[in-house]
Design an enzyme around this catalytic site. Sequence first.
Site, mmCIF file in Angstrom:
data_model
loop_
_atom_site.group_PDB
_atom_site.id
_atom_site.type_symbol
_atom_site.label_atom_id
_atom_site.label_comp_id
_atom_site.label_asym_id
_atom_site.label_seq_id
_atom_site.Cartn_x
_atom_site.Cartn_y
_atom_site.Cartn_z
ATOM 1 N N CYS A 109 48.168 -40.844 -23.787
ATOM 2 C CA CYS A 109 48.156 -40.372 -25.169
ATOM 3 C C CYS A 109 47.617 -38.945 -25.278
ATOM 4 O O CYS A 109 48.223 -38.011 -24.769
ATOM 5 C CB CYS A 109 47.398 -41.369 -26.043
ATOM 6 S SG CYS A 109 47.816 -41.300 -27.799
ATOM 7 N N HIS A 110 46.466 -38.747 -25.924
ATOM 8 C CA HIS A 110 45.879 -37.415 -26.089
ATOM 9 C C HIS A 110 44.995 -37.005 -24.905
ATOM 10 O O HIS A 110 44.528 -35.876 -24.846
ATOM 11 C CB HIS A 110 45.038 -37.357 -27.372
ATOM 12 C CG HIS A 110 45.859 -37.338 -28.622
ATOM 13 N ND1 HIS A 110 46.403 -38.476 -29.164
ATOM 14 C CD2 HIS A 110 46.220 -36.321 -29.425
ATOM 15 C CE1 HIS A 110 47.074 -38.165 -30.262
ATOM 16 N NE2 HIS A 110 46.983 -36.861 -30.449
#
Length: 180
Positions: A106-107
């Site tokens: 994800c991030h």
Amino acid sequence: MRIAFLVAPQGAEQVELTEPWKAASDAGHEPVLVSTKPGKVQAFDHLDKGDTFEVDEVVGETSVNRFGALVLPGGVANPDFLRMDDKAVAFVKDFFAEGKPVAAICHAPWTLVEADVVRGRVLTSWPSLRTDIRNAGGTWVDEQVKICDHGSNQLVTSRKPDDLKAFCDAFLHVFAGEPG
């Protein structure tokens, strides 16, 4: 194998911590929660507070040599906090310098960008990071999971919570030394 799960004191996406943790534990590995401060970390379910988890080791007081691999859970705030902590960034960088496998979802690649380890690599992430990854010299792809062999270590990346099964399967194969 001991696997470091590096998270900030708050902001990790809970499912991106708990699902890979369970997968690693079920596969016979020893997951270890590493953070920048002792005590507990506050996980999140998107923007809502989730559960808290006890920190096992503090990044400034442990060493990459104590681990065989690294997992970086996402969450918007988590990697943003980590990339502002010099010891956390150095910890991540050391996994690459030692040729140990790393998995990020994800991030989480924001921390990889800050550690300057994406140059020449192909990876995926939450779509909003693609410009940051490209600006850091990496190639961004929109794939459920991407395994990149570059240099002496392997990097496993994934986009989002919906990709967790593929992410866990891929990093477990890579951490076991199996071809991706």
